[in-house]
Design a protein around this motif. Structure first.
Motif, PDB file in Angstrom:
ATOM      1  N   ALA A 211      63.397   9.765  41.315  1.00  0.00           N
ATOM      2  CA  ALA A 211      63.444  10.616  39.809  1.00  0.00           C
ATOM      3  C   ALA A 211      64.323   9.739  38.726  1.00  0.00           C
ATOM      4  CB  ALA A 211      64.435  11.961  39.918  1.00  0.00           C
ATOM      5  N   SER A 212      65.431   9.058  39.082  1.00  0.00           N
ATOM      6  CA  SER A 212      65.831   7.886  38.027  1.00  0.00           C
ATOM      7  C   SER A 212      65.116   7.093  37.524  1.00  0.00           C
ATOM      8  CB  SER A 212      67.022   7.159  38.909  1.00  0.00           C
ATOM      9  OG  SER A 212      67.925   8.172  39.463  1.00  0.00           O
ATOM     10  N   GLY A 213      64.183   6.455  38.299  1.00  0.00           N
ATOM     11  CA  GLY A 213      63.477   5.276  37.656  1.00  0.00           C
ATOM     12  C   GLY A 213      61.949   5.784  37.528  1.00  0.00           C
ATOM     13  N   GLY A 214      61.756   7.093  37.547  1.00  0.00           N
ATOM     14  CA  GLY A 214      60.455   7.528  37.506  1.00  0.00           C
ATOM     15  C   GLY A 214      59.364   6.803  38.445  1.00  0.00           C
ATOM     16  N   HIS A 215      59.970   6.548  39.641  1.00  0.00           N
ATOM     17  CA  HIS A 215      58.911   5.815  40.611  1.00  0.00           C
ATOM     18  C   HIS A 215      58.150   6.891  41.625  1.00  0.00           C
ATOM     19  CE1 HIS A 215      61.311   2.191  39.767  1.00  0.00           C
ATOM     20  NE2 HIS A 215      62.436   2.954  40.093  1.00  0.00           N
ATOM     21  N   ASN A 216      56.696   6.612  41.517  1.00  0.00           N
ATOM     22  CA  ASN A 216      55.974   7.443  42.429  1.00  0.00           C
ATOM     23  C   ASN A 216      56.406   7.156  43.806  1.00  0.00           C
ATOM     24  OD1 ASN A 216      54.521   8.251  40.156  1.00  0.00           O
ATOM     25  ND2 ASN A 216      53.179   6.554  40.401  1.00  0.00           N
ATOM     26  N   ILE A 217      56.130   8.242  44.700  1.00  0.00           N
ATOM     27  CA  ILE A 217      56.748   8.263  46.022  1.00  0.00           C
ATOM     28  C   ILE A 217      56.009   8.777  46.968  1.00  0.00           C
ATOM     29  CG2 ILE A 217      58.060  10.465  45.399  1.00  0.00           C
ATOM     30  CD1 ILE A 217      60.472   9.492  47.267  1.00  0.00           C
ATOM     31  N   ILE A 218      55.964   8.268  48.115  1.00  0.00           N
ATOM     32  CA  ILE A 218      55.206   8.683  49.195  1.00  0.00           C
ATOM     33  C   ILE A 218      56.081   9.205  50.346  1.00  0.00           C
ATOM     34  CG2 ILE A 218      54.319   6.611  50.096  1.00  0.00           C
ATOM     35  CD1 ILE A 218      51.567   8.213  50.886  1.00  0.00           C
ATOM     36  N   LEU A 219      55.912  10.468  51.125  1.00  0.00           N
ATOM     37  CA  LEU A 219      56.612  10.814  52.112  1.00  0.00           C
ATOM     38  C   LEU A 219      55.802  10.777  53.147  1.00  0.00           C
ATOM     39  CD1 LEU A 219      58.427  13.998  50.291  1.00  0.00           C
ATOM     40  CD2 LEU A 219      59.552  11.550  50.381  1.00  0.00           C
ATOM     41  N   ILE A 220      56.336  10.111  54.390  1.00  0.00           N
ATOM     42  CA  ILE A 220      55.307  10.189  55.571  1.00  0.00           C
ATOM     43  C   ILE A 220      56.141  10.684  56.814  1.00  0.00           C
ATOM     44  CG2 ILE A 220      54.361   8.515  57.108  1.00  0.00           C
ATOM     45  CD1 ILE A 220      55.208   6.468  54.813  1.00  0.00           C
ATOM     46  N   GLY A 221      55.656  11.859  57.018  1.00  0.00           N
ATOM     47  CA  GLY A 221      56.205  12.341  58.211  1.00  0.00           C
ATOM     48  C   GLY A 221      55.355  13.348  58.906  1.00  0.00           C
ATOM     49  N   PRO A 222      55.811  13.846  60.157  1.00  0.00           N
ATOM     50  CA  PRO A 222      54.990  14.838  60.918  1.00  0.00           C
ATOM     51  C   PRO A 222      55.118  16.234  60.097  1.00  0.00           C
ATOM     52  CG  PRO A 222      57.139  14.289  62.104  1.00  0.00           C
ATOM     53  CD  PRO A 222      56.949  13.351  60.874  1.00  0.00           C
ATOM     54  N   PRO A 223      54.116  17.082  60.597  1.00  0.00           N
ATOM     55  CA  PRO A 223      54.132  18.349  60.143  1.00  0.00           C
ATOM     56  C   PRO A 223      55.447  18.976  60.393  1.00  0.00           C
ATOM     57  CG  PRO A 223      52.376  17.993  61.337  1.00  0.00           C
ATOM     58  CD  PRO A 223      53.152  16.857  61.528  1.00  0.00           C
ATOM     59  N   GLY A 224      55.953  19.912  59.386  1.00  0.00           N
ATOM     60  CA  GLY A 224      57.377  20.623  59.559  1.00  0.00           C
ATOM     61  C   GLY A 224      58.246  19.953  59.324  1.00  0.00           C
ATOM     62  N   SER A 225      58.336  18.661  58.826  1.00  0.00           N
ATOM     63  CA  SER A 225      59.622  17.606  58.729  1.00  0.00           C
ATOM     64  C   SER A 225      60.116  17.992  57.254  1.00  0.00           C
ATOM     65  CB  SER A 225      59.274  16.470  58.861  1.00  0.00           C
ATOM     66  OG  SER A 225      58.156  15.898  58.123  1.00  0.00           O
ATOM     67  N   GLY A 226      59.568  18.785  56.682  1.00  0.00           N
ATOM     68  CA  GLY A 226      60.277  19.326  55.353  1.00  0.00           C
ATOM     69  C   GLY A 226      59.779  18.505  54.095  1.00  0.00           C
ATOM     70  N   LYS A 227      58.518  17.757  54.097  1.00  0.00           N
ATOM     71  CA  LYS A 227      57.755  17.054  53.181  1.00  0.00           C
ATOM     72  C   LYS A 227      57.579  17.972  51.811  1.00  0.00           C
ATOM     73  CE  LYS A 227      54.418  15.500  55.553  1.00  0.00           C
ATOM     74  NZ  LYS A 227      54.887  16.249  56.691  1.00  0.00           N
ATOM     75  N   THR A 228      56.984  18.772  52.013  1.00  0.00           N
ATOM     76  CA  THR A 228      56.512  19.777  51.063  1.00  0.00           C
ATOM     77  C   THR A 228      57.929  20.630  50.312  1.00  0.00           C
ATOM     78  OG1 THR A 228      54.446  20.411  52.087  1.00  0.00           O
ATOM     79  CG2 THR A 228      55.432  21.675  50.282  1.00  0.00           C
ATOM     80  N   MET A 229      58.908  20.811  51.136  1.00  0.00           N
ATOM     81  CA  MET A 229      60.078  21.544  50.934  1.00  0.00           C
ATOM     82  C   MET A 229      60.767  20.293  49.993  1.00  0.00           C
ATOM     83  SD  MET A 229      63.099  22.754  53.150  1.00  0.00           S
ATOM     84  CE  MET A 229      64.513  23.847  52.639  1.00  0.00           C
ATOM     85  N   LEU A 230      60.841  19.065  50.211  1.00  0.00           N
ATOM     86  CA  LEU A 230      61.493  18.041  49.478  1.00  0.00           C
ATOM     87  C   LEU A 230      60.880  18.004  48.127  1.00  0.00           C
ATOM     88  CD1 LEU A 230      62.164  15.978  52.334  1.00  0.00           C
ATOM     89  CD2 LEU A 230      64.025  16.309  50.674  1.00  0.00           C
ATOM     90  N   ALA A 231      59.556  17.645  48.201  1.00  0.00           N
ATOM     91  CA  ALA A 231      58.549  17.434  47.096  1.00  0.00           C
ATOM     92  C   ALA A 231      58.691  18.288  45.862  1.00  0.00           C
ATOM     93  CB  ALA A 231      57.210  17.261  47.324  1.00  0.00           C
TER      94      ALA A 231
END
Ligand SMILES: Nc1ncnc2c1ncn2[C@@H]1O[C@H](COP(=O)(O)OP(=O)(O)O)[C@@H](O)[C@H]1O
Ligand SMILES: [Mg+2]
Length: 511
Positions: A211-231
């Motif tokens: 968020a600070s640097g406006g960097h694009n990001i990819i979250l890699i993790g198994p289903p249910g690990s909270g990726k959608t929640m975080l995004a």
């Protein structure tokens, strides 16, 4: 008799005033000229019924309607009300003296009630610019138009109200909103906050950096690990939108008729299109061009959940707009440009099976499957993603803890501070606003390394087998980490942290 009434057409995110001339004469005919599309040609049926049902009529005479400028294509059903009022005035059924002071638009139902229109905000902006006194439009769009102050915006339910208004039989009260006050209201989103996410301190830190640097990001993790929640919570830690940004974003949503009832959008958009989305719906286009998801995310976040599931072509067409922060759509007769400055957040499972590859579990994906899975996202798109982070599910005892983490407001304050440093840094450059946008030349200038940092980076590159493309990304990230710490010079600590966020560069992933 000949009368003029005014409507408006939207191209890209700007409106153009359309003059509608209506002439009613002896004879029997109905001519509509000036490049109307089918929806406008069909309007006579709606107008006829709407007038009948309100005690007026489509005169049995020769009606000629010209929509000017004649070389501009007019589309959609929003001119129903414009034409209807023109016909009523030209046939002497209503007074015409005040008609030209207003932009009048709305789609008519057969009973005379109004259906919403698209582009109310750009139309209102144009109307004020051109000195119109007011804008009459369907009540569903009125609040979005009323964002423009110094213009009398009337929320209309039914054609009868418009008729009574011009006949002087009924007063209408313009809808007034204090845009600035409205804008400063409800800045917090009560439904989404980072404090809802238990544990995941590393990931939260990573998102703060993004968020600070406006960097694009990819979250890699198994289903249910909270990726959608975080995004979903990323927009809540981005610096608050400026009024200008809010207007830009609302304009785009207005063009597709998707402004919610709040009028001005004062929270950054979060869009998460499904992976089956078409290329056009993603980047914009169509024979009557419309902005796509990347533009609806303007000044906010575009979340591509399950990135490798997206069609390769869709990811390809996104590359250029990601770089240019705008998308241009060309047609034979015209070109429109939609802004699309957004942060990309992507997510993926670590392997086609959904889980991290585990040598002790033979049922996980084979190297061949892995390669095929990853090949879709490798290359140009991945090149524009600065942060890769692995998300492991939070263990049950952590999830069930009562302790809440930091809230979005606290994180956002740090992010905003780091952004201010960057605004200062790039103040003489109107293309670059934050670290993620730095060119190679700017990286050399703003990310100078001490000998100790250089040695560390070299050792890491060698021992972790980091690819060459990781190098500049690490420097940019280190710059942001350094800004978050309010420090001047990048230190080995900053470099060491940045290196952690390049999972996909390591051997075993994309190699
Ligand atoms: N760290 C966490 N704190 C609180 N709840 C969580 C956390 N991680 C996952 N959850 C819960 O699990 C659900 C599934 O998470 P989700 O974000 O959909 O996972 P993913 O997108 O990785 O499949 C969430 O809606 C949330 O209720
Ligand atoms: Mg998910």
């Amino acid at each position: 008799m000949l009368v003029k009434v005014y409507g408006s057409a939207v191209f890209g995110v700007e409106a153009t005033t359309i003059t509608v001339e209506v002439n009613v004469d002896k004879g029997i005919a109905y001519h509509l000229v000036g490049l109307p599309d089918n929806a406008i040609k069909e309007s006579s049926y709606r107008i006829s019924a709407a007038l009948k049902n309100n005690g007026y009529s489509l005169p049995g005479k020769k009606i000629t309607i010209n929509m000017a400028p004649a070389d501009l294509r007019k589309e959609g059903s929003a001119y129903d009300l414009t034409l209807a009022m023109g016909i009523l005035a030209a046939s002497g059924q209503i007074k015409s003296d005040k008609l030209t002071e207003y932009i009048i638009m709305g789609e008519l139902s057969l009973d005379g009630s109004l259906q919403p229109i698209k582009g109310a905000l750009p139309i209102a902006i144009k109307a004020r610019e051109e000195g119109f006194k007011g804008f009459l439009l369907p009540k569903q769009n009125a609040k979005e138009a009323a964002v423009v102050n110094d213009l009398d915006v009337y929320a209309i339910d039914n054609i009868k109200e418009v008729i009574d208004f011009f006949q002087g039989e009924k007063e209408l009260t313009p809808l007034k909103i204090d845009t600035r006050k409205e804008f400063n209201n409800n800045l917090e989103n009560p439904d989404l906050d980072f404090s809802d996410v238990k544990g995941q301190e590393t990931i939260k830190r990573c998102m703060e950096i993004a968020a600070s640097g406006g960097h694009n990001i990819i979250l890699i993790g198994p289903p249910g690990s909270g990726k959608t929640m975080l995004a979903k919570r990323l927009p809540t830690i981005l610096p608050p939108m400026s009024l200008i940004e809010a207007l830009e974003t609302t304009k785009i949503h207005s063009v597709v008729g998707k402004v919610k009832e709040q009028g001005l959008m004062n929270q950054r958009p979060f869009r998460s299109p499904h992976h089956t989305i078409s290329d056009v719906a993603l980047v914009g286009g169509g024979s009557y061009p419309q902005p796509g998801e990347i533009s609806l995310s303007h000044n906010g976040v575009l979340f591509l959940d399950e990135l490798p599931e997206f069609k390769r072509s869709a990811l390809e067409v996104m590359r250029q707009p990601l770089e240019d922060r705008e998308v241009t759509i060309s047609r034979a007769k015209f070109t429109v440009t939609y802004p699309c400055s957004f942060m990309l957040v992507a997510s993926m499972n670590p392997s086609p099976s959904g889980y991290f590859v585990d040598e002790n579990n033979p049922s996980t994906s084979s190297p061949f499957e892995m390669q095929r899975y990853l090949s879709k996202i490798s290359g140009p798109l991945l090149d524009r993603i600065d942060l890769h982070i692995e998300v492991q599910p939070v263990p049950f005892d952590k999830l069930s803890e009562d302790r809440r983490g930091e809230n979005s407001k606290t994180i956002r304050e740090r992010v905003t501070k780091a952004r201010e440093i960057q605004t200062q840094r790039f103040s003489d450059n109107d293309k670059v606003h934050y670290n993620a946008q730095m060119s190679v030349k700017q990286i050399r200038k703003h990310c100078a390394l001490s000998d100790a940092s250089k040695t560390l980076l070299k050792t890491a590159m060698d021992s972790l087998n980091l690819s060459a493309r990781a190098y500049d990304r690490i420097l940019k990230l280190a710059r942001t980490i350094c800004d978050l710490a309010s420090e001047e010079n990048i230190s080995p600590d900053h470099i060491a942290e940045a290196i952690q966020y390049r999972s996909l560069d390591r051997e075993g992933w994309l190699g």
